[in-house]
Design a protein around this motif. Sequence first.
Motif, PDB file in Angstrom:
ATOM      1  N   GLU B  81       0.564  -1.214  -0.564  1.00  0.00           N
ATOM      2  CA  GLU B  81      -0.006   0.030   0.435  1.00  0.00           C
ATOM      3  C   GLU B  81       0.607   1.038   0.098  1.00  0.00           C
ATOM      4  OE1 GLU B  81      -3.244   0.518   2.812  1.00  0.00           O
ATOM      5  OE2 GLU B  81      -4.370  -0.418   0.604  1.00  0.00           O
ATOM      6  N   THR B  82       2.248   1.457   0.659  1.00  0.00           N
ATOM      7  CA  THR B  82       2.610   2.422   0.816  1.00  0.00           C
ATOM      8  C   THR B  82       4.096   2.734   0.300  1.00  0.00           C
ATOM      9  OG1 THR B  82       3.939   1.523   2.962  1.00  0.00           O
ATOM     10  CG2 THR B  82       1.754   3.066   3.072  1.00  0.00           C
ATOM     11  N   THR B  83       4.585   1.221  -0.663  1.00  0.00           N
ATOM     12  CA  THR B  83       5.952   0.940  -1.151  1.00  0.00           C
ATOM     13  C   THR B  83       5.266   1.090  -2.650  1.00  0.00           C
ATOM     14  OG1 THR B  83       6.277   0.191   0.864  1.00  0.00           O
ATOM     15  CG2 THR B  83       7.975   0.089  -0.992  1.00  0.00           C
ATOM     16  N   VAL B  84       6.695   1.751  -3.578  1.00  0.00           N
ATOM     17  CA  VAL B  84       6.646   2.201  -4.475  1.00  0.00           C
ATOM     18  C   VAL B  84       7.456   1.197  -5.221  1.00  0.00           C
ATOM     19  CG1 VAL B  84       5.890   2.951  -6.962  1.00  0.00           C
ATOM     20  CG2 VAL B  84       4.430   3.574  -4.743  1.00  0.00           C
ATOM     21  N   ARG B  85       7.469   0.772  -6.187  1.00  0.00           N
ATOM     22  CA  ARG B  85       9.089   0.194  -6.588  1.00  0.00           C
ATOM     23  C   ARG B  85       9.382   0.390  -7.958  1.00  0.00           C
ATOM     24  NH1 ARG B  85      11.543  -5.660  -4.599  1.00  0.00           N
ATOM     25  NH2 ARG B  85      11.602  -4.348  -3.249  1.00  0.00           N
ATOM     26  N   TYR B  86      10.513   1.297  -8.639  1.00  0.00           N
ATOM     27  CA  TYR B  86      10.692   2.394 -10.061  1.00  0.00           C
ATOM     28  C   TYR B  86      12.143   0.817 -10.506  1.00  0.00           C
ATOM     29  CZ  TYR B  86       7.340   5.895  -9.218  1.00  0.00           C
ATOM     30  OH  TYR B  86       6.405   6.613  -8.599  1.00  0.00           O
ATOM     31  N   THR B  87      12.220   0.705 -10.940  1.00  0.00           N
ATOM     32  CA  THR B  87      13.027   0.099 -12.157  1.00  0.00           C
ATOM     33  C   THR B  87      13.407   1.336 -13.219  1.00  0.00           C
ATOM     34  OG1 THR B  87      11.795  -2.196 -12.209  1.00  0.00           O
ATOM     35  CG2 THR B  87      14.144  -1.880 -13.484  1.00  0.00           C
ATOM     36  N   LEU B  88      14.883   1.353 -12.584  1.00  0.00           N
ATOM     37  CA  LEU B  88      15.500   2.578 -13.719  1.00  0.00           C
ATOM     38  C   LEU B  88      16.152   2.452 -14.814  1.00  0.00           C
ATOM     39  CD1 LEU B  88      17.367   4.558 -11.404  1.00  0.00           C
ATOM     40  CD2 LEU B  88      15.298   4.489 -11.645  1.00  0.00           C
ATOM     41  N   ARG B  89      16.184   2.936 -16.000  1.00  0.00           N
ATOM     42  CA  ARG B  89      15.812   2.975 -16.964  1.00  0.00           C
ATOM     43  C   ARG B  89      18.490   2.506 -16.816  1.00  0.00           C
ATOM     44  NH1 ARG B  89      14.365   3.717 -22.107  1.00  0.00           N
ATOM     45  NH2 ARG B  89      11.798   5.519 -20.625  1.00  0.00           N
ATOM     46  N   GLU B  90      18.760   1.737 -18.230  1.00  0.00           N
ATOM     47  CA  GLU B  90      19.798   1.164 -18.080  1.00  0.00           C
ATOM     48  C   GLU B  90      20.915   2.356 -18.800  1.00  0.00           C
ATOM     49  OE1 GLU B  90      21.816  -1.589 -16.667  1.00  0.00           O
ATOM     50  OE2 GLU B  90      19.673  -2.179 -15.761  1.00  0.00           O
ATOM     51  N   ALA B 102      20.369   4.403  -9.501  1.00  0.00           N
ATOM     52  CA  ALA B 102      19.818   4.023  -8.201  1.00  0.00           C
ATOM     53  C   ALA B 102      19.969   5.602  -7.121  1.00  0.00           C
ATOM     54  CB  ALA B 102      19.025   2.975  -7.271  1.00  0.00           C
ATOM     55  N   GLU B 103      21.061   5.490  -7.058  1.00  0.00           N
ATOM     56  CA  GLU B 103      22.075   6.419  -5.906  1.00  0.00           C
ATOM     57  C   GLU B 103      21.853   7.553  -6.464  1.00  0.00           C
ATOM     58  OE1 GLU B 103      26.224   6.886  -4.525  1.00  0.00           O
ATOM     59  OE2 GLU B 103      26.405   5.248  -6.002  1.00  0.00           O
ATOM     60  N   ASP B 104      21.668   7.915  -7.416  1.00  0.00           N
ATOM     61  CA  ASP B 104      21.278   9.799  -7.715  1.00  0.00           C
ATOM     62  C   ASP B 104      20.213   9.409  -7.570  1.00  0.00           C
ATOM     63  OD1 ASP B 104      23.481   9.867  -8.599  1.00  0.00           O
ATOM     64  OD2 ASP B 104      23.464   8.784 -10.939  1.00  0.00           O
ATOM     65  N   VAL B 105      18.974   8.414  -7.403  1.00  0.00           N
ATOM     66  CA  VAL B 105      17.088   9.267  -7.553  1.00  0.00           C
ATOM     67  C   VAL B 105      17.428   9.459  -6.097  1.00  0.00           C
ATOM     68  CG1 VAL B 105      15.609   7.979  -7.893  1.00  0.00           C
ATOM     69  CG2 VAL B 105      16.763   7.699  -9.394  1.00  0.00           C
ATOM     70  N   THR B 136      17.891  -0.079  -9.224  1.00  0.00           N
ATOM     71  CA  THR B 136      16.071  -0.531  -8.301  1.00  0.00           C
ATOM     72  C   THR B 136      15.947   0.988  -7.513  1.00  0.00           C
ATOM     73  OG1 THR B 136      16.153  -1.782  -9.286  1.00  0.00           O
ATOM     74  CG2 THR B 136      14.144  -1.984  -7.910  1.00  0.00           C
ATOM     75  N   VAL B 137      15.104   1.386  -6.868  1.00  0.00           N
ATOM     76  CA  VAL B 137      14.548   1.911  -6.228  1.00  0.00           C
ATOM     77  C   VAL B 137      12.800   1.729  -5.579  1.00  0.00           C
ATOM     78  CG1 VAL B 137      14.180   4.966  -5.124  1.00  0.00           C
ATOM     79  CG2 VAL B 137      16.575   4.091  -7.113  1.00  0.00           C
ATOM     80  N   ASP B 138      12.742   1.966  -4.289  1.00  0.00           N
ATOM     81  CA  ASP B 138      11.675   2.198  -3.345  1.00  0.00           C
ATOM     82  C   ASP B 138      11.466   3.538  -2.760  1.00  0.00           C
ATOM     83  OD1 ASP B 138      11.419  -0.387  -3.877  1.00  0.00           O
ATOM     84  OD2 ASP B 138      11.431  -1.527  -1.958  1.00  0.00           O
ATOM     85  N   LEU B 139      10.427   4.029  -3.085  1.00  0.00           N
ATOM     86  CA  LEU B 139       9.774   5.232  -2.148  1.00  0.00           C
ATOM     87  C   LEU B 139       8.495   4.565  -1.305  1.00  0.00           C
ATOM     88  CD1 LEU B 139       9.913   7.683  -5.376  1.00  0.00           C
ATOM     89  CD2 LEU B 139      11.333   7.259  -4.232  1.00  0.00           C
ATOM     90  N   MET B 140       9.450   4.954  -0.230  1.00  0.00           N
ATOM     91  CA  MET B 140       8.028   4.551   1.224  1.00  0.00           C
ATOM     92  C   MET B 140       6.841   5.419   1.329  1.00  0.00           C
ATOM     93  SD  MET B 140      10.510   2.429   0.928  1.00  0.00           S
ATOM     94  CE  MET B 140      12.139   2.046   2.590  1.00  0.00           C
ATOM     95  N   LEU B 141       6.299   5.722   1.222  1.00  0.00           N
ATOM     96  CA  LEU B 141       5.351   6.722   1.542  1.00  0.00           C
ATOM     97  C   LEU B 141       4.226   7.045   3.024  1.00  0.00           C
ATOM     98  CD1 LEU B 141       3.626   6.592  -2.113  1.00  0.00           C
ATOM     99  CD2 LEU B 141       5.543   8.329  -0.798  1.00  0.00           C
ATOM    100  N   ASP B 142       3.680   7.524   3.810  1.00  0.00           N
ATOM    101  CA  ASP B 142       3.235   7.656   4.892  1.00  0.00           C
ATOM    102  C   ASP B 142       1.671   7.206   4.228  1.00  0.00           C
ATOM    103  OD1 ASP B 142       1.871   9.910   3.212  1.00  0.00           O
ATOM    104  OD2 ASP B 142       2.095  11.117   5.039  1.00  0.00           O
ATOM    105  N   GLY B 143       1.217   6.504   3.190  1.00  0.00           N
ATOM    106  CA  GLY B 143      -0.348   6.549   3.083  1.00  0.00           C
ATOM    107  C   GLY B 143      -0.381   5.929   1.507  1.00  0.00           C
ATOM    108  N   PRO B 144      -1.144   5.088   0.726  1.00  0.00           N
ATOM    109  CA  PRO B 144      -1.706   5.173  -0.835  1.00  0.00           C
ATOM    110  C   PRO B 144      -2.086   6.570  -1.222  1.00  0.00           C
ATOM    111  CG  PRO B 144      -3.087   3.835   1.456  1.00  0.00           C
ATOM    112  CD  PRO B 144      -2.159   5.064   1.569  1.00  0.00           C
ATOM    113  N   ASN B 145      -0.604   6.802  -2.532  1.00  0.00           N
ATOM    114  CA  ASN B 145      -1.116   7.825  -3.322  1.00  0.00           C
ATOM    115  C   ASN B 145      -0.702   7.738  -4.547  1.00  0.00           C
ATOM    116  OD1 ASN B 145      -0.494  10.439  -4.030  1.00  0.00           O
ATOM    117  ND2 ASN B 145       1.055  10.730  -2.191  1.00  0.00           N
TER     118      ASN B 145
END
Lengths: 328, 523
Positions: B81-90, B102-105, B136-145
């Motif tokens: 519900e609160t985590t979205v995973r982004y796959t980055l372009r190579e 991912a470090e830059d993101v 790969t980067v995970d963004l954690m949120l305080d609720g579904p967004n």
Amino acid sequence: MFAFLIRRIIQAALVMLVVASIAFLMFRFLGDPISNLLPEDATVQDRAEMREKMGLNDPVLVQYGRFIVDAAQGDFGQSYRNNRPVSDLLAERFPATAELVLVAASLALALGIPLGIYTALNPRGWLSQGLQVVSLLGISVPTFVTGILLILVFSVTLGWLPSFGRGTVVDLGWWTTGFLTTSGLKALILPAIMLALFQMTLIMRLVRAEMLEVLRADYIKFAKARGIPSRMLHFKYALKNTLIPVMTIFGLQLGGLIAFAIITETVFQWPGMGFLFIQAVNFTDVPVMAAYLVLVSFIFVVINTLVDLLYNVADPRLRAERTPARGV
Amino acid sequence: MTPRNFLFTATSALAIACAGGAQAETFRLGTNGDLYGLDPHSMTDSFTVSFLNHVYEALVRYDADLKIEPALATSWEQIDETTVRYTLREGIKFHDGQDFSAEDVVASVKRAAHEDSPIRGNIAGLVDAKMVDEMTVDLMLDGPNPLLNNFLTNVLIFDSGWLEEHDALDPIDAQKGEEGYTTSNANGTGPFRFESRTPDAQTVLTVNESWWDEPQHNLTRIELNPINSDATRVAAMLSGELDMIFPSPLQDAKRIESTDGMHVLEAPGLRAIMMGINMSDKSNNPNQDGNPLQKVEVRQALVHAISYDLLRDKIMRGKSRNLGGLVAPQVPGFDEGVDAIPAYDLEKAKQMLADAGYPEGFSLNMNCPNDRYVNDAAICQALAAMFARVGVKADLTAETKAIHFERARANETDMFMLGWATLPMLDGYSVLSAMLHTPGGQMGTWNPGGYSNAEVDRLTQAVATELDAEKRHEMMVEAFRIADEEVAWLPLHAQPLSWAARDAVKIPQTADDKPRLWLARIE
């Protein structure tokens, strides 16, 4: 002379303190800088935090005191809009305004004085009459209208000169100049004419009036009776006395040129100090506005002091009158 | 220099000049204001951020139809519900040659969300950003967004190594009194590289030959020339010194159209112009007791007193789009039913006012900016005249935006003008949360009039976390329908966008009023 200078410096400091206070108080009515700094949908809490961070919640007197103390050390703070120190911004913009004012002032003097002399010496010639009419236009048409007209004719219709900007400038490290490139020189022409027009007509009319006055004076009549050639009479004896009041007015007007450059710079997108000021007003960028006003008043004071000094040099009578008084 | 040497230099110079002449396409853009700086995290000015988008890119971006498409991220998935995973372009490189990872993101997202960052509102609710692996980067949120991607279009990505090297990992602190490195330097992944900038004079970008995306454009160089004065900007366009101006003043459209080789691009944009209404117990007009605007019938009567067509045809020169609801058609949450405009009917308006207990009309204060929206003060003058016909006396004050919005926020007026483009969210939730929800905390920040409806509040809160697009849309429409019936605000029109360009310039006009030059061609 020394006492005179000291007196002037104290006066100048007072004037600038007053300007700073007026500027500071005035800007409090210009609106809230926060509304430009945060997104439209920023929360009340975000706003409150930003106000606190920027010191806008402190009492007015505290803010004013901080401003004066910093300003006295040459620190005018950070521009809200540009995220850069105000003193850097002003230093960066000064050359543009200075070059524009320099060219406009030279233009006004170089054309205004000869034309004034000509119209005074040939008061009834058709050319003089014509110049008088044109100069009336030059004085009465608002400068932004002449600016737009110049753009319409020379940029849009003829396509000879650029309608905006400073062209290519050469960076000398401490000064950027448009004098060294063709596009820089071309870009200078229209704004300089716009800025110079009013001053030129003013100088021309002033020189004419003064010269007519002087030519009626007794010493000119006597000199004429003595058989001094008219060329020498006009340019050596009459002109000198004509130029003293012209010098005072021009000194005052030079400060005016810097201030009026705001309009020219806005019309021609001239990246000078005046333009910076107008942008700051639109953004409620208080540090920039305050610094600009203090700087311009400083320039005014310096120019007027110099003019007073020159006045002493040019007119021996002033020195003679003042000498005995000094002993008292 | 030996003769042979000279010959060599001269021929190669000639070769370069010829090659350049064959393809060099410089796009000279004239705008009504300059960039605020080069750091996209240091201000929320939408023009600045949109122009910097040529240099810096985000994980996702809007295409010409304002649909989200992948950019630096290729795909994303909701892990819980609160985590979205982004796959980055190579294989993407920054302009200085560093690899994108991912470090830059993580560094950029954290920089944007930093407590000193003025744009942190653009990723409200971000709790943490974590690197899962190199790409790969995970963004954690305080609720579904449901709007995370919309927000991310505006969070441009820096190179973390470059930020670190120049001591710029934290956002610029306005109080430090120092210039941040990122204010006058830039290093992104975008289709153009930053070349030079003289504030208020010119900013130059050159093409990034190694851009990851297939370029649609054929430009080699972009020159941004800010020209604040409308008359001068148009003159520069007419004299051929520019390829495109934006915005192009409405009143000069005919002049530009009638010039050979030039045309005006016009379309109704996203920004909805509307009037906010004071709903407190007290009118701000000294001649008025109580507050007539509190009554729904009075507000409905005022809608009947407005001739929308007259406003559009006379004040907006036929270029705006009348709005019955609070969002433009491109914005999710728009509904045809809500958008319908009640008939212009003075008799009915008078009757409704009489029934509500104001047969003689009443007085109110009206406030407008005079330097913010297209013809803002003129619109208000027309509105005041229209209200006068049904006996409602509007005391109009038109003043500069910095004062106008301050006054409006403090509810020191009875009716005030506001324009809302819903950007960067590009969603009806922006209107619901800021303008229709009962004021308090994060909500209702632009509801100074104090409109309050429990059902609208409930729907707004549900919309905030609903991930199902269909359900979400229905809830938004329902909330807008209630607001429309109760006349929570008086919507007027979608403000027109007006650009002007040489005929040789081909560019899609996007409704968010942000020229995307990476989609532009000069032919």
